[in-house]
Design a protein around this motif. Structure first.
Motif, PDB file in Angstrom:
ATOM      1  N   GLU A   1       0.858  -1.175   0.000  1.00 17.56           N
ATOM      2  CA  GLU A   1       0.000   0.000   0.000  1.00 17.56           C
ATOM      3  C   GLU A   1       0.899   1.232   0.000  1.00 17.56           C
ATOM      4  OE1 GLU A   1      -3.013  -0.356  -0.465  1.00 17.56           O
ATOM      5  OE2 GLU A   1      -3.812  -2.110   0.574  1.00 17.56           O
TER       6      GLU A   1
ATOM      7  N   GLN B   1     -16.604 -12.220   5.214  1.00 18.44           N
ATOM      8  CA  GLN B   1     -16.678 -11.613   6.547  1.00 18.44           C
ATOM      9  C   GLN B   1     -17.900 -10.715   6.699  1.00 18.44           C
ATOM     10  OE1 GLN B   1     -13.314  -9.351   7.974  1.00 18.44           O
ATOM     11  NE2 GLN B   1     -12.250 -11.234   8.406  1.00 18.44           N
TER      12      GLN B   1
ATOM     13  N   GLN C   1     -13.114 -10.701   2.362  1.00 18.10           N
ATOM     14  CA  GLN C   1     -13.891  -9.569   2.865  1.00 18.10           C
ATOM     15  C   GLN C   1     -15.381  -9.816   2.657  1.00 18.10           C
ATOM     16  OE1 GLN C   1     -13.020  -5.766   1.080  1.00 18.10           O
ATOM     17  NE2 GLN C   1     -13.660  -4.684   2.934  1.00 18.10           N
TER      18      GLN C   1
ATOM     19  N   ILE D   1       2.277  -5.115   8.015  1.00 14.64           N
ATOM     20  CA  ILE D   1       0.847  -4.925   7.810  1.00 14.64           C
ATOM     21  C   ILE D   1       0.514  -4.359   6.433  1.00 14.64           C
ATOM     22  CG2 ILE D   1      -1.211  -3.683   8.639  1.00 14.64           C
ATOM     23  CD1 ILE D   1      -0.304  -5.786  10.632  1.00 14.64           C
ATOM     24  N   ASP D   2       1.257  -3.361   5.980  1.00 17.09           N
ATOM     25  CA  ASP D   2       0.888  -2.682   4.740  1.00 17.09           C
ATOM     26  C   ASP D   2       1.511  -3.300   3.493  1.00 17.09           C
ATOM     27  OD1 ASP D   2      -0.844  -0.699   5.863  1.00 17.09           O
ATOM     28  OD2 ASP D   2       0.925   0.235   6.729  1.00 17.09           O
ATOM     29  N   VAL D   3       2.200  -4.416   3.677  1.00 16.42           N
ATOM     30  CA  VAL D   3       2.729  -5.134   2.511  1.00 16.42           C
ATOM     31  C   VAL D   3       1.656  -6.088   1.999  1.00 16.42           C
ATOM     32  CG1 VAL D   3       4.389  -6.893   1.761  1.00 16.42           C
ATOM     33  CG2 VAL D   3       5.157  -4.939   3.136  1.00 16.42           C
ATOM     34  N   LEU D   4       1.339  -5.952   0.717  1.00 17.76           N
ATOM     35  CA  LEU D   4       0.321  -6.821   0.129  1.00 17.76           C
ATOM     36  C   LEU D   4       0.890  -8.192  -0.180  1.00 17.76           C
ATOM     37  CD1 LEU D   4      -1.010  -4.017  -2.104  1.00 17.76           C
ATOM     38  CD2 LEU D   4      -2.560  -5.463  -0.811  1.00 17.76           C
TER      39      LEU D   4
ATOM     40  N   ASN E   1     -12.373  -4.410  10.773  1.00 18.01           N
ATOM     41  CA  ASN E   1     -12.252  -5.873  10.865  1.00 18.01           C
ATOM     42  C   ASN E   1     -11.656  -6.482   9.603  1.00 18.01           C
ATOM     43  OD1 ASN E   1     -14.292  -5.728   9.059  1.00 18.01           O
ATOM     44  ND2 ASN E   1     -15.867  -6.583  10.390  1.00 18.01           N
ATOM     45  N   PHE E   2     -11.104  -5.627   8.772  1.00 16.04           N
ATOM     46  CA  PHE E   2     -10.504  -6.148   7.548  1.00 16.04           C
ATOM     47  C   PHE E   2      -9.480  -5.153   7.008  1.00 16.04           C
ATOM     48  CE2 PHE E   2     -10.234  -6.528   2.957  1.00 16.04           C
ATOM     49  CZ  PHE E   2      -9.960  -7.877   2.816  1.00 16.04           C
ATOM     50  N   ILE E   3      -8.312  -5.685   6.666  1.00 12.07           N
ATOM     51  CA  ILE E   3      -7.300  -4.882   5.964  1.00 12.07           C
ATOM     52  C   ILE E   3      -6.822  -5.756   4.813  1.00 12.07           C
ATOM     53  CG2 ILE E   3      -4.994  -3.845   6.133  1.00 12.07           C
ATOM     54  CD1 ILE E   3      -5.580  -3.399   9.134  1.00 12.07           C
ATOM     55  N   ARG E   4      -6.868  -5.252   3.601  1.00 13.50           N
ATOM     56  CA  ARG E   4      -6.637  -6.173   2.475  1.00 13.50           C
ATOM     57  C   ARG E   4      -5.209  -6.660   2.366  1.00 13.50           C
ATOM     58  NH1 ARG E   4      -6.361  -2.989  -3.331  1.00 13.50           N
ATOM     59  NH2 ARG E   4      -4.880  -1.414  -2.634  1.00 13.50           N
ATOM     60  N   SER E   5      -4.277  -5.949   3.040  1.00 13.27           N
ATOM     61  CA  SER E   5      -2.884  -6.399   2.978  1.00 13.27           C
ATOM     62  C   SER E   5      -2.502  -7.244   4.199  1.00 13.27           C
ATOM     63  CB  SER E   5      -1.963  -5.184   2.888  1.00 13.27           C
ATOM     64  OG  SER E   5      -2.209  -4.327   3.987  1.00 13.27           O
ATOM     65  N   TYR E   6      -3.477  -7.644   5.000  1.00 14.06           N
ATOM     66  CA  TYR E   6      -3.172  -8.293   6.294  1.00 14.06           C
ATOM     67  C   TYR E   6      -4.086  -9.486   6.494  1.00 14.06           C
ATOM     68  CZ  TYR E   6      -3.293  -8.574  11.479  1.00 14.06           C
ATOM     69  OH  TYR E   6      -3.279  -8.979  12.775  1.00 14.06           O
ATOM     70  N   LEU E   7      -3.479 -10.651   6.638  1.00 10.60           N
ATOM     71  CA  LEU E   7      -4.263 -11.872   6.842  1.00 10.60           C
ATOM     72  C   LEU E   7      -3.942 -12.414   8.237  1.00 10.60           C
ATOM     73  CD1 LEU E   7      -6.143 -13.931   5.428  1.00 10.60           C
ATOM     74  CD2 LEU E   7      -4.085 -15.177   4.744  1.00 10.60           C
TER      75      LEU E   7
ATOM     76  N   TYR F   1      -7.500  -3.251  15.945  1.00 13.02           N
ATOM     77  CA  TYR F   1      -7.675  -4.475  15.164  1.00 13.02           C
ATOM     78  C   TYR F   1      -6.327  -5.175  14.967  1.00 13.02           C
ATOM     79  CZ  TYR F   1      -8.545  -7.396  11.037  1.00 13.02           C
ATOM     80  OH  TYR F   1      -8.609  -8.437  10.157  1.00 13.02           O
ATOM     81  N   ILE F   2      -5.307  -4.400  14.617  1.00 13.83           N
ATOM     82  CA  ILE F   2      -3.986  -4.990  14.367  1.00 13.83           C
ATOM     83  C   ILE F   2      -3.384  -5.519  15.665  1.00 13.83           C
ATOM     84  CG2 ILE F   2      -1.609  -4.427  13.708  1.00 13.83           C
ATOM     85  CD1 ILE F   2      -2.888  -2.462  11.614  1.00 13.83           C
TER      86      ILE F   2
ATOM     87  N   MET G   1      -3.729 -12.736  -5.126  1.00 14.01           N
ATOM     88  CA  MET G   1      -3.818 -12.389  -3.705  1.00 14.01           C
ATOM     89  C   MET G   1      -4.957 -11.396  -3.467  1.00 14.01           C
ATOM     90  SD  MET G   1      -2.812  -9.714  -1.549  1.00 14.01           S
ATOM     91  CE  MET G   1      -2.609  -9.601   0.211  1.00 14.01           C
TER      92      MET G   1
ATOM     93  N   ARG H   1      -8.032   0.835  13.317  1.00 16.74           N
ATOM     94  CA  ARG H   1      -7.028  -0.028  12.711  1.00 16.74           C
ATOM     95  C   ARG H   1      -6.008  -0.496  13.751  1.00 16.74           C
ATOM     96  NH1 ARG H   1      -5.292  -0.224   6.845  1.00 16.74           N
ATOM     97  NH2 ARG H   1      -3.062  -0.385   7.088  1.00 16.74           N
TER      98      ARG H   1
ATOM     99  N   MET I   1      -8.246 -11.942  -1.131  1.00 16.23           N
ATOM    100  CA  MET I   1      -8.602 -11.072  -0.014  1.00 16.23           C
ATOM    101  C   MET I   1      -9.991 -10.457  -0.223  1.00 16.23           C
ATOM    102  SD  MET I   1      -6.272 -11.409   2.255  1.00 16.23           S
ATOM    103  CE  MET I   1      -6.551 -10.117   3.471  1.00 16.23           C
TER     104      MET I   1
END
Lengths: 183, 566
Positions: A13, A181, A178, A71-74, B181-187, B150-151, A170, B147, A174
């Motif tokens: 990101e 969820q 979502q 966290i911000d790495v896709l 409850n969701f971050i697209r770069s974080y699983l 959540y993290i 990926m 955020r 994701m």
């Protein structure tokens, strides 16, 4: 284990400080970054880092997982040269007087498939794209024949040969997560 | 409904309430004054605890989080206050403790100018946080806080830093809170892979001599019951890592003690004898494995973890089971055959006996000479019916606490495992008492560690907080002294300590305190300390040359266990 050149690709990101987060992972493991190239990717808001370094397989696997964990790495992955189409670009600044005196311009252009970007009474600027060894060969030749006033080489840019597009996969995964969820 | 307009500071307080925050630890200062001003309006809804140092606030947030499972929160100012929290943040990173530390920051126009009390908090904290973010606009507060929480609490938990510029605290913006409850770069929770569940179950079903090693992941994943169900069904003996202790009751017949440098003899020896090693929510720390080249080479290794980066990081495993242990353990249990490994379990007995005779008996039952650390810890544990929360500092007190306290309930040992932070104990105990006000909190510290954060006596005094602090005083930095005796030819470099009168210090803070020097006074003093919920400092003069055994010297094989003089 054998050390070789790995190319690490990171999609992230567009957040402040991402580059630092990535490079400190190399620093902690005492791995020198050979080349680094950062730019916006084809997807809006997503940045792409291309990093090369010499290390072994075990280590590169660990490094990539630790990058991926930020966290911000896709998505982060690694490749060896055989799996990539890769390229670098180099610029060379040479004294016009010296190169004209030696009369080697045509030879050089034919042999190295390079371009002339600028020419004036003081200097000439060549551009060559290619693999590291190719841009280095031109440098070596110019250095011995005319001398080089300035030289710069970019970091590697690379595209995978594989049919799988890991970032799109990926992102699709994701997106599905979502949806599940929010149900 | 129209969103309300709030200042960044009020938005922060509101966001914290939205996240269910009830207790905040911290210390005010210049660049965070607007937030503390907003806090003044929320005194009826949030308990604010003024620690005496920002490091104390960070450790208190950790203690609160460790005992309660909730996210601990600390709010401090910029510059030196922010750097004072660094030890606590690094500690939380290594021990996966969910905390959110909010630091004040100079106004955004001053960033990068070496302004008064400016430090580059984001750059400093990037390597030691799960996430750190600078809030530079009031409108970003809700997004950043949701955020952050959540993290901090999801997946593998950890610390988050929010660096909050002063202009963002003062600025006004619309406030609308949506929990993240969701971050697209974080699983945070990897999907269970059915193949690895089946592979792991098949290996366990084929095992003759299985051994489970339980880490804090089981506690963080609230999978204690699921763990016990699995162990009981397949009759698997289990040992805990330091941070895994209390995930399973000390009295459970399948519990075989602690692994690692000062762990129990049986599970350390059996690590290199089992045929299947089942590592659950643990990370093969060097204090557990010793020399990796000789670690469990004979065994098939199964590794349960939530973090893909832990798989094959230190120990190469045969099967990895990625995912949330709350799901992966029952998924495997369902595929396990009922088993009976009586003969294998019996193989632990001679080692238990050997350790008891060589080490434990002397530590717990000698009535001659000076009091021993283990004796104090076991007596305190038993006096609380093994129900208390045991908080330790770092050093001999920590290893003795881990070894001799007994655990009936989960989340009962709070100790700085990964970072090994001296000074952690007292502030963490303060946090733990706020996180579990109905539990007895007993904190064991040495004479070295207590002096690193002794100012937190002030917090106990102000809050009249019923922490039971036991100072095990040997007038030495005991663990380093032990290494110097064993490996440095008894050259006691910088380890003897001349100490103040700890009782007088406690009393100066209006905390009841008492010194015990004789075995015969110990029971009565402990009973007095525990008779009600008042703050108490019990100072015990302990043996100066005390050693923590068993010991596996650093970097050697797990079977190389020293037991001291037999």
């Amino acid at each position: 284990m054998e050390k070789k050149l790995y190319t690490v690709t990171v999609f992230s990101e567009n957040q402040v400080g991402l580059l630092n987060q990535i490079t400190i992972i190399f620093t902690r493991r005492s791995i020198n970054i050979e080349t680094l190239s950062v730019s916006p990717s084809a997807l809006p808001g997503i940045h792409k880092f291309t990093i090369t370094c010499y290390t072994d397989k075990d280590m590169i696997v660990k490094v990539v997982k630790q990058i991926d964990k930020r966290i911000d790495v896709l998505k982060s992955y690694y490749n060896v040269d055989e799996e990539l189409v890769h390229q670098e670009i180099a610029l060379y600044k040479i004294s016009s007087k010296k190169i004209l005196a030696r009369g080697i311009m045509e030879d050089l252009i034919r042999k190295h498939n390079m371009q002339v970007l600028e020419l004036n009474e003081h200097y000439v600027v060549f551009q060559k794209t290619g693999h590291h060894a190719e841009t280095q060969a031109l440098f070596d030749e110019l250095q011995t024949s005319t001398g080089v006033l300035q030289f710069i080489r970019s970091g590697r840019v690379a595209i995978t040969k594989s049919k799988i597009e890991r970032l799109s996969d990926m992102l699709a995964y994701m997106e599905e997560k979502q949806k599940q969820q929010s149900k | 409904m129209k969103p309300e307009i709030k200042t960044g500071s009020h938005a922060l307080m509101h966001a914290l309430l939205e996240e269910g925050v009830e207790t905040i630890f911290g210390y005010p200062g210049g660049a965070i004054i607007p937030v503390f001003d907003a806090l003044y309006d929320y005194h009826d809804r949030v308990k604010y605890v003024l620690t005496r140092h920002e490091q104390g606030a960070a450790h208190a947030a950790e203690g609160y989080a460790r005992v309660s499972g909730k996210v601990g929160v600390a709010i401090v100012t910029s510059g030196p206050a922010a750097t004072n929290t660094i030890t606590g943040i690094a500690d939380a990173m290594l021990d996966n403790t969910p905390i959110v530390v909010i630091t004040g920051q100079v106004g955004s126009s001053l960033l990068g100018t070496d302004a008064f009390q400016e430090t580059d908090v984001i750059s400093i904290t990037q390597p030691i946080t799960k996430w750190s973010y600078q809030i530079r606009r009031a409108e970003d507060v809700a997004w950043a806080v949701s955020r952050a929480f959540y993290i901090a609490r999801s997946g593998r938990p950890g610390p988050v830093v929010l660096d909050f510029t002063k202009d963002a605290q003062l600025g006004k913006a619309e406030f609308k809170y949506e929990p993240c409850n969701f971050i697209r770069s974080y699983l945070p929770y990897p999907d269970l892979q059915i193949e690895s569940i089946e592979a792991a179950a098949a290996i366990i079903n084929g095992a003759k001599k299985p051994l489970a090693i339980v880490g804090q992941g089981v506690v963080l994943g609230s999978a204690e019951k699921e763990l016990v169900a699995m162990l009981e069904k397949a009759d698997i003996p289990a040992a805990c890592t330091l941070l895994g202790l209390s995930a399973i009751s000390s009295e459970h017949p399948l519990f075989k003690g602690m692994v690692g440098m000062h762990g129990n003899l049986g599970p350390n020896i059996k690590t290199n004898d089992c045929d299947v090693l089942i590592a659950i929510g643990m990370r093969f720390d060097d204090r557990v494995t010793g020399d990796l080249k000789t670690y469990a080479k004979q065994a098939k290794i199964i590794h349960f973890d939530i973090d893909p980066a832990e798989i094959n990081k230190n120990v190469k495993v045969d099967v990895s089971v990625l995912g949330d242990v709350k799901e992966s353990i029952p998924a495997i249990t369902a595929k396990l055959n009922k088993a009976n490994h009586q003969a294998w379990k019996d193989e632990f007995l001679p080692y238990e006996e050997k350790e008891y005779n060589a080490v434990i008996k002397k530590e717990l039952t000698s009535s001659e000479g000076k009091i021993k650390m283990g004796e104090v810890i076991r007596k305190v544990s038993e006096a609380t019916n093994n129900q208390a929360v045991c908080v330790t500092d770092v050093g001999q007190n920590q290893m003795m606490g881990a070894r001799y306290f007994k655990y009936k309930n989960t989340r009962s040992l709070i100790t700085s495992g990964g970072l090994g932070t001296m000074g952690f104990g007292l502030p963490a105990a303060i946090g733990a008492k706020f996180g579990a006000p109905n539990r007895t909190v007993c904190c064991f510290v040495g004479d070295g560690g207590i002096q690193m954060t002794i100012q937190e006596f002030g917090t106990i005094m102000q809050e009249k907080l019923g922490v039971k602090l036991i100072i095990l005083n040997n007038n030495f930095l005991g663990m380093v002294r032990q290494w110097q005796e064993m490996f440095q030819n008894e050259r006691y470099s910088s380890t003897p300590m001349q100490n103040p009168n700890f009782v007088a210090i406690a009393q100066a803070y209006n905390i009841e305190s008492r010194l015990v020097t004789k075995h015969t006074d110990l029971d009565e003093a402990i009973a007095d300390m525990l008779s009600d919920d008042r703050p108490y400092v019990l100072v015990v003069d302990v043996e100066q040359n005390g050693m923590v055994y068993p010991m596996i010297p650093a970097g050697t094989c797990v079977t190389n266990v020293l037991l001291g003089d037999e």
